[in-house]
Scaffold this motif. Structure first.
Motif, PDB file in Angstrom:
ATOM      1  N   PRO A  96      44.735  40.216  37.199  1.00  0.00           N
ATOM      2  CA  PRO A  96      45.797  39.510  37.925  1.00  0.00           C
ATOM      3  C   PRO A  96      46.433  38.421  37.062  1.00  0.00           C
ATOM      4  CG  PRO A  96      43.657  38.674  38.593  1.00  0.00           C
ATOM      5  CD  PRO A  96      43.386  39.764  37.598  1.00  0.00           C
ATOM      6  N   THR A  97      47.749  38.316  37.140  1.00  0.00           N
ATOM      7  CA  THR A  97      48.482  37.257  36.451  1.00  0.00           C
ATOM      8  C   THR A  97      49.588  36.762  37.381  1.00  0.00           C
ATOM      9  OG1 THR A  97      50.170  38.663  35.418  1.00  0.00           O
ATOM     10  CG2 THR A  97      48.082  38.421  34.238  1.00  0.00           C
ATOM     11  N   MET A  98      50.392  35.828  36.908  1.00  0.00           N
ATOM     12  CA  MET A  98      51.558  35.365  37.667  1.00  0.00           C
ATOM     13  C   MET A  98      52.764  35.228  36.740  1.00  0.00           C
ATOM     14  SD  MET A  98      50.371  32.700  40.605  1.00  0.00           S
ATOM     15  CE  MET A  98      51.874  33.096  41.491  1.00  0.00           C
ATOM     16  N   GLY A  99      53.939  35.194  37.349  1.00  0.00           N
ATOM     17  CA  GLY A  99      55.167  34.987  36.590  1.00  0.00           C
ATOM     18  C   GLY A  99      55.662  36.261  35.944  1.00  0.00           C
ATOM     19  N   TYR A 108      48.241  38.982  28.913  1.00  0.00           N
ATOM     20  CA  TYR A 108      47.643  38.950  30.255  1.00  0.00           C
ATOM     21  C   TYR A 108      46.247  38.318  30.296  1.00  0.00           C
ATOM     22  CZ  TYR A 108      45.612  43.588  28.907  1.00  0.00           C
ATOM     23  OH  TYR A 108      44.970  44.632  28.288  1.00  0.00           O
ATOM     24  N   SER A 109      45.645  38.036  29.155  1.00  0.00           N
ATOM     25  CA  SER A 109      44.312  37.420  29.153  1.00  0.00           C
ATOM     26  C   SER A 109      44.397  35.970  29.609  1.00  0.00           C
ATOM     27  CB  SER A 109      43.698  37.494  27.755  1.00  0.00           C
ATOM     28  OG  SER A 109      44.525  36.803  26.826  1.00  0.00           O
ATOM     29  N   SER A 110      43.234  35.427  29.965  1.00  0.00           N
ATOM     30  CA  SER A 110      43.200  34.053  30.473  1.00  0.00           C
ATOM     31  C   SER A 110      41.934  33.349  30.031  1.00  0.00           C
ATOM     32  CB  SER A 110      43.252  34.059  31.995  1.00  0.00           C
ATOM     33  OG  SER A 110      43.070  32.739  32.507  1.00  0.00           O
ATOM     34  N   LYS A 111      42.064  32.079  29.770  1.00  0.00           N
ATOM     35  CA  LYS A 111      40.901  31.229  29.551  1.00  0.00           C
ATOM     36  C   LYS A 111      40.118  31.100  30.850  1.00  0.00           C
ATOM     37  CE  LYS A 111      41.299  29.226  25.306  1.00  0.00           C
ATOM     38  NZ  LYS A 111      40.202  28.995  24.333  1.00  0.00           N
ATOM     39  N   ASP A 129      41.995  30.346  34.426  1.00  0.00           N
ATOM     40  CA  ASP A 129      42.676  29.068  34.241  1.00  0.00           C
ATOM     41  C   ASP A 129      44.172  29.213  33.986  1.00  0.00           C
ATOM     42  OD1 ASP A 129      40.237  27.850  34.538  1.00  0.00           O
ATOM     43  OD2 ASP A 129      39.855  27.666  32.388  1.00  0.00           O
ATOM     44  N   LYS A 130      44.561  30.278  33.343  1.00  0.00           N
ATOM     45  CA  LYS A 130      45.947  30.414  32.884  1.00  0.00           C
ATOM     46  C   LYS A 130      46.953  30.289  34.027  1.00  0.00           C
ATOM     47  CE  LYS A 130      48.567  33.346  29.690  1.00  0.00           C
ATOM     48  NZ  LYS A 130      48.480  34.569  28.860  1.00  0.00           N
ATOM     49  N   GLY A 154      54.666  32.349  44.072  1.00  0.00           N
ATOM     50  CA  GLY A 154      55.476  32.960  43.024  1.00  0.00           C
ATOM     51  C   GLY A 154      55.245  34.450  42.955  1.00  0.00           C
ATOM     52  N   ASN A 155      55.554  35.045  41.823  1.00  0.00           N
ATOM     53  CA  ASN A 155      55.344  36.475  41.628  1.00  0.00           C
ATOM     54  C   ASN A 155      53.921  36.726  41.116  1.00  0.00           C
ATOM     55  OD1 ASN A 155      57.869  37.397  42.433  1.00  0.00           O
ATOM     56  ND2 ASN A 155      58.753  37.106  40.385  1.00  0.00           N
ATOM     57  N   ALA A 156      53.177  37.475  41.897  1.00  0.00           N
ATOM     58  CA  ALA A 156      51.810  37.849  41.512  1.00  0.00           C
ATOM     59  C   ALA A 156      51.840  39.231  40.888  1.00  0.00           C
ATOM     60  CB  ALA A 156      50.905  37.837  42.733  1.00  0.00           C
ATOM     61  N   ASN A 157      51.152  39.375  39.766  1.00  0.00           N
ATOM     62  CA  ASN A 157      51.083  40.663  39.062  1.00  0.00           C
ATOM     63  C   ASN A 157      49.649  41.169  39.008  1.00  0.00           C
ATOM     64  OD1 ASN A 157      53.868  40.111  38.128  1.00  0.00           O
ATOM     65  ND2 ASN A 157      52.844  38.640  36.747  1.00  0.00           N
ATOM     66  N   ILE A 158      49.526  42.463  39.054  1.00  0.00           N
ATOM     67  CA  ILE A 158      48.246  43.106  38.751  1.00  0.00           C
ATOM     68  C   ILE A 158      48.506  44.083  37.616  1.00  0.00           C
ATOM     69  CG2 ILE A 158      46.385  44.561  39.597  1.00  0.00           C
ATOM     70  CD1 ILE A 158      46.878  43.371  42.371  1.00  0.00           C
ATOM     71  N   ILE A 159      47.890  43.823  36.483  1.00  0.00           N
ATOM     72  CA  ILE A 159      48.085  44.627  35.282  1.00  0.00           C
ATOM     73  C   ILE A 159      47.040  45.745  35.267  1.00  0.00           C
ATOM     74  CG2 ILE A 159      48.237  44.603  32.759  1.00  0.00           C
ATOM     75  CD1 ILE A 159      50.286  42.777  34.203  1.00  0.00           C
ATOM     76  N   LEU A 160      47.499  46.948  35.005  1.00  0.00           N
ATOM     77  CA  LEU A 160      46.616  48.092  34.799  1.00  0.00           C
ATOM     78  C   LEU A 160      46.867  48.601  33.380  1.00  0.00           C
ATOM     79  CD1 LEU A 160      44.706  50.446  35.602  1.00  0.00           C
ATOM     80  CD2 LEU A 160      46.703  51.575  36.622  1.00  0.00           C
ATOM     81  N   ASP A 161      45.864  48.435  32.501  1.00  0.00           N
ATOM     82  CA  ASP A 161      46.021  48.825  31.098  1.00  0.00           C
ATOM     83  C   ASP A 161      44.989  49.890  30.767  1.00  0.00           C
ATOM     84  OD1 ASP A 161      46.401  49.082  28.403  1.00  0.00           O
ATOM     85  OD2 ASP A 161      46.132  46.967  27.914  1.00  0.00           O
ATOM     86  N   LEU A 162      45.446  51.124  30.542  1.00  0.00           N
ATOM     87  CA  LEU A 162      44.528  52.222  30.239  1.00  0.00           C
ATOM     88  C   LEU A 162      44.115  52.244  28.775  1.00  0.00           C
ATOM     89  CD1 LEU A 162      45.702  55.284  32.359  1.00  0.00           C
ATOM     90  CD2 LEU A 162      44.262  53.349  32.975  1.00  0.00           C
TER      91      LEU A 162
END
Length: 933
Positions: A96-99, A108-111, A129-130, A154-162
């Motif tokens: 999950p990310t935002m923006g 898409y990584s986060s601390k 944290d990001k 805001g805009n919530a994203n869910i990244i799917l990376d194969l």
């Protein structure tokens, strides 16, 4: 035999299962140091292991995808390996990310901070944290549950990376509707052909906001070998998005069925509660009492790690992908995957045979199906792939142990057939092993370890044959089980490699080299689990063998030779951090010194297992490191799996209650007689009738100069002074002469290239034939090498490059010279000028092992050894990315030249590039024969 206290329960009641032992589980144990565990949400033996990934580089300490020293999370994937030494899995990664969404790991990584991270049995949570996102994870066997709380609007994203972690061979993402997608991933890593399907359901409609793919987009489906999508929705502050992911090894239909069976709930809390209850049920099989909460945590986390794998690998309806990549239905058994058998046969499977006979039968039924579908029993099976990792055929140990301990629910005859099949193959040195009763360096790398482990496995097959009253098979495999005698050097008491019929010299028992598997001679010289009395006799009795056990613990804790990261937890040369040592401390029981076993086991339990991220002294190895702790703390250990008995020690805890499947409870205390512990759980198992077998006569040793100038003396020595020796010689003049063996009386001299064959005989029983080749030098040249050879890869000395003996493509046999990070320069001195018109030198490439072809090879000529003329430059044409092990002869014709000296320069590749797993390290040049005509 006295009987241990037995409390008849009649039925295993709910009150016993409701004990809250999951509260003591700390999933972070082993996530630091070299434990290689992961902290994510799992249920016992579940298909889903839903955990954060902090490593995507394939590093050794990142094998599980997570390491406690890291501070960045790349995502949450649904499959992981528990404590292995090779990296794999990490399938179906969501993040999950935002923006504005990004599709690269950096974007898409986060601390994260460990202060905002929590893990319990069946549950994991963390704050990213990001973008200030709270993540909670739980699971059933086949469905992972995610809950993301977005603490900002805001805009919530869910990244799917194969493309996460291992190599994507085929990928597909199908959009079913705004809340549902289906995913197919076929990938290659340690297991080279992995299939996984998933059905993903979002709790609210999501739109594709960004996409990356290199295949097709049609009918709401994306394909490619590069494939990542971002799914986006607007959220309010504090809003949650839940995601459910059902996985399947068989197809979309299987994933859908698994979702319908285990993914209907929208109540995250209830799934989390059920996961904890599942753990309580399994963990309550062994109840221990202690006032020390840390000890309880170490114990129950150890049990948790044992119950993490093997993993169920079939859909809810029993459909599974077989070893032949076809689909089957499991009937009346569970089909499993992830069998780290070189590790787990020692302790984890014997523990399971005690407390979970039903699942043990499922494992054996899985083995049988893999034999039927793939041609042989599993060695290290992963995701319906055979990795061929490690050595031996230790499925037979699990089977023999189950049969010996009365486990039912599988076909004994079929299991024996499969076991015998594995022992009769001609792979990994088995052909030589069958022919001459041991493996030499000339036959196969890791020859000592393979000989010893095959011999134990053969004993296991013999025990099956005894149970099934197969007298001829019993005789054959019991005789094979004595093959260890051919590598036992009576002069020093160590298991020593043999080369060309002789002992391999120089010998240092502390040296880690290619004659042993993840160890050295210290670790393997006690590996005769099937015949400890025979090993004691070979040493000259109990007193001398006791001294030999003392010696491993009192030796220096420094190893020589190559670095081996698995050798950890050293007490002298004893290595608790790796499996070959695990039974050694218990051997004091066999020399009537149980107090020494007590001392060593207590020290290991106290010092090498802690309630901390670095609380495991070595790789968890799919439960074996923890199984050792569990069994030893109960006062028992299986020195010889395949026998319905334990070696014993004083229990670590004041009281242990063992709840067995037959409804009985066995109580163990520090006062429980060891005679009762010895047969704990197997008191009523019938012992098969003893059968006779023949004692093996060991093969003699032949000593002479392998390469000689004019003559060499040949000496033949029996390994038992009572043996008679017979021998035969064949040189180039004897090719058409019928030769017979004759009695050996004294050393003799040869002056030609000669083959010597010999055998020993005692009481009418002949040993196998040992054959050695001794070569008269094809030339009398001298050679100077102006480079520093790696001491592990000398091929016997500088003359190896001009001795006329070519190295095998299996470079681990030791016939190649290895030079790391340097250009190789060799100068041949013919002693007098001679005409030259053809020059060649031979090199090897094994890219995975850092061995690459030289960039180019130059040939020079000189009359005085000072002034050289360049004759030819040959450029390499083999791609360094080509992972096939291969040999290339850099051969060339040159203009007829008279020279006394020829110089060969092979330019090393340099630093390993970014695409290589060892990026930044220095590549090797492996060179063998230099030929000049």
């Amino acid at each position: 035999m006295k009987k241990i206290v037995i409390v008849l329960l009649g039925l295993i009641t709910h009150s016993f299962f409701s004990q809250n032992y999951s509260q003591y589980v700390n999933p972070f144990i082993g996530t630091g140091g070299h434990g290689h565990t992961f902290p994510g949400a799992i249920v016992p033996f579940g298909m889903v292991q839903l955990s954060p990934d902090t490593r995507i580089d394939g590093s050794w300490d990142g094998c599980s995808g997570y390491h406690y020293s890291d501070s960045v999370i790349y995502g949450f994937s649904h499959t992981h390996l528990n404590g292995t030494g090779v990296s794999d899995y990490g399938d179906i990664m969501l993040m999950p990310t935002m923006g504005n969404p990004g599709l690269s790991p950096k974007e898409y990584s986060s601390k994260f901070s460990h202060q905002n991270e929590k893990a319990t049995a069946g549950f994991y949570s963390v704050k990213l944290d990001k973008h200030n996102i709270d993540v909670r994870l739980t699971t059933t066997k086949r469905v992972g549950y995610h809950e993301y709380t977005f603490n900002k609007a805001g805009n919530a994203n869910i990244i799917l990376d194969l493309n996460h972690r291992d190599k994507l061979l085929e990928g597909e993402i199908k959009i079913i509707d705004s809340k549902t997608i289906e995913v197919f991933r076929r990938s290659e890593a340690w297991a080279t052909n992995q299939y996984i399907y998933a059905r993903i359901e979002f709790s609210k409609p999501m739109k594709i906001s960004k996409k990356k793919f290199n295949g097709k987009e049609e009918n709401n489906a994306f394909t490619g070998t590069e494939l990542a999508l971002a799914f986006t929705a607007s959220v309010k502050q504090g809003e949650k998005i839940s995601v459910k992911v059902a996985i399947s090894p068989t197809g979309y239909e299987g994933a859908t069925k698994n979702m319908l069976a285990e993914g209907k709930s929208n109540d995250f809390a209830s799934i989390k509660k059920q996961a904890a209850a599942d753990w309580d049920k399994e963990l309550s099989k062994i109840e221990v009492k202690s006032a020390d909460k840390d000890k309880l945590t170490v114990f129950y986390t150890a049990l948790y790690h044992v119950f993490t794998q093997p993993n169920i690998n079939m859909d809810v309806d029993g459909k599974y992908r077989g070893r032949d990549n076809k689909f089957y239905m499991a009937k009346d058994f569970g089909y499993y995957s992830v069998f780290s058998l070189w590790d787990t046969f020692r302790g984890a499977h014997p523990l399971m045979a005690l407390i979970d006979k039903k699942r043990t039968a499922d494992f054996v039924n899985t083995f049988i199906k893999q034999y039927e579908q793939g041609g042989k029993l599993p060695v290290w099976e992963l995701a319906s792939n055979e990795t061929e990792c490690m050595i031996g055929y230790h499925s037979v140990s699990v089977i023999a142990d189950a049969m010996a301990k009365g486990v039912t629910g599988f076909d004994y005859e079929k299991a024996f057939e499969a076991s015998k099949n594995s022992a009769m193959l001609d792979i990994f040195g088995l052909n030589a092993y069958k022919q001459k009763n041991y493996i030499s360096i000339d036959d196969e790398h890791e020859s000592v370890s393979k000989t010893l482990e095959y011999a134990y496995d053969d004993w296991c097959i013999a025990q099956m044959a005894k149970i099934l009253d197969k007298k001829e098979d019993y005789e054959y495999f019991m005789k094979r089980s004595q093959n260890w005698k051919n590598l036992y050097n009576p002069n020093n008491g160590f298991m020593q490699a043999r080369k060309n019929g002789n002992w391999y010299e120089p010998f240092d028992p502390s040296e880690v080299n290619n004659n042993y598997t993840e160890g050295n001679s210290w670790h393997y010289s006690y590996s005769v689990m099937q015949d400890i009395p025979g090993l004691i006799a070979a040493h000259g009795g109990k007193e001398k063998f006791e001294q030999f056990i003392d010696a491993i613990f009192s030796a220096s804790d420094k190893t020589t030779g190559r670095e081996q990261v698995d050798i950890t937890g050293l007490m002298g040369q004893y290595a608790q951090g790796n499996e070959p040592s695990h039974h050694i401390a218990y051997l004091y029981n066999f020399v009537d010194k149980p107090q020494k076993t007590e001392e060593k086991i207590k020290y290991i339990l106290d010092h090498f297992y802690k309630n901390a991220p670095d609380g495991l002294i070595g790789n968890e190895d799919c439960g074996q490191m923890s199984a050792w702790f569990i069994l030893s703390s109960m006062g028992i250990y299986a020195v010889t799996p395949g026998k319905p008995e334990w070696e014993t020690v004083t229990p670590y805890f004041d009281e242990i209650k063992l709840h067995l499947e037959d409804g009985t409870t066995k109580i163990i205390t520090k006062k429980t007689p060891k005679s009762e512990l010895k047969y704990l759980g197997f008191e009523n198992v019938k012992t098969a009738k003893e059968l006779k077998y023949t004692e093996q006569t060991a093969s003699p040793v032949i000593a002479a100069d392998r390469l000689f100038d004019f003559t060499t003396q040949v000496k033949i020595t029996p390994l038992n002074e009572k043996d008679k020796i017979y021998y035969m010689t064949m040189d180039e003049d004897d090719k058409n002469v019928r030769k017979t063996f004759k009695a050996y009386k004294e050393p003799f001299t040869i002056s030609k290239t000669t083959q010597v064959s010999t055998y020993a005989e005692r009481n009418g029983e002949k040993s196998s034939i040992t054959t050695s080749d001794f070569n008269r030098r094809p030339n009398h040249w001298d050679i100077t090498i102006n480079s520093t050879v790696n001491p592990q890869y000398t091929a016997g000395g500088k003359l190896a490059l001009i001795d006329g003996i070519n190295g095998d493509i299996n470079w681990r046999k030791g016939e190649w010279q290895g030079y790391q990070g340097q250009t190789v320069e060799a100068i041949i001195d013919f002693k007098s000028p001679q005409p030259v018109n053809h020059i060649s030198s031979t090199y090897l490439q094994d890219s995975r092992a850092w061995i690459l072809m030289p960039k180019k090879v130059e040939y020079y000529a000189s009359m005085d050894g000072k002034t050289y003329i360049l004759l030819k430059t040959l450029d390499n044409t083999i791609d360094p990315k080509d992972t096939n092990v291969q040999v290339k002869d850099f051969a060339t014709e040159v203009l007829p030249t008279e020279a006394r000296f020829i110089k060969v320069k092979a330019y090393h590749f340099g630093k390993l590039p970014e695409w290589h797993q060892g990026a930044g390290g220095d590549a090797y040049v492996f060179v063998d024969e230099i030929s000049v005509k």
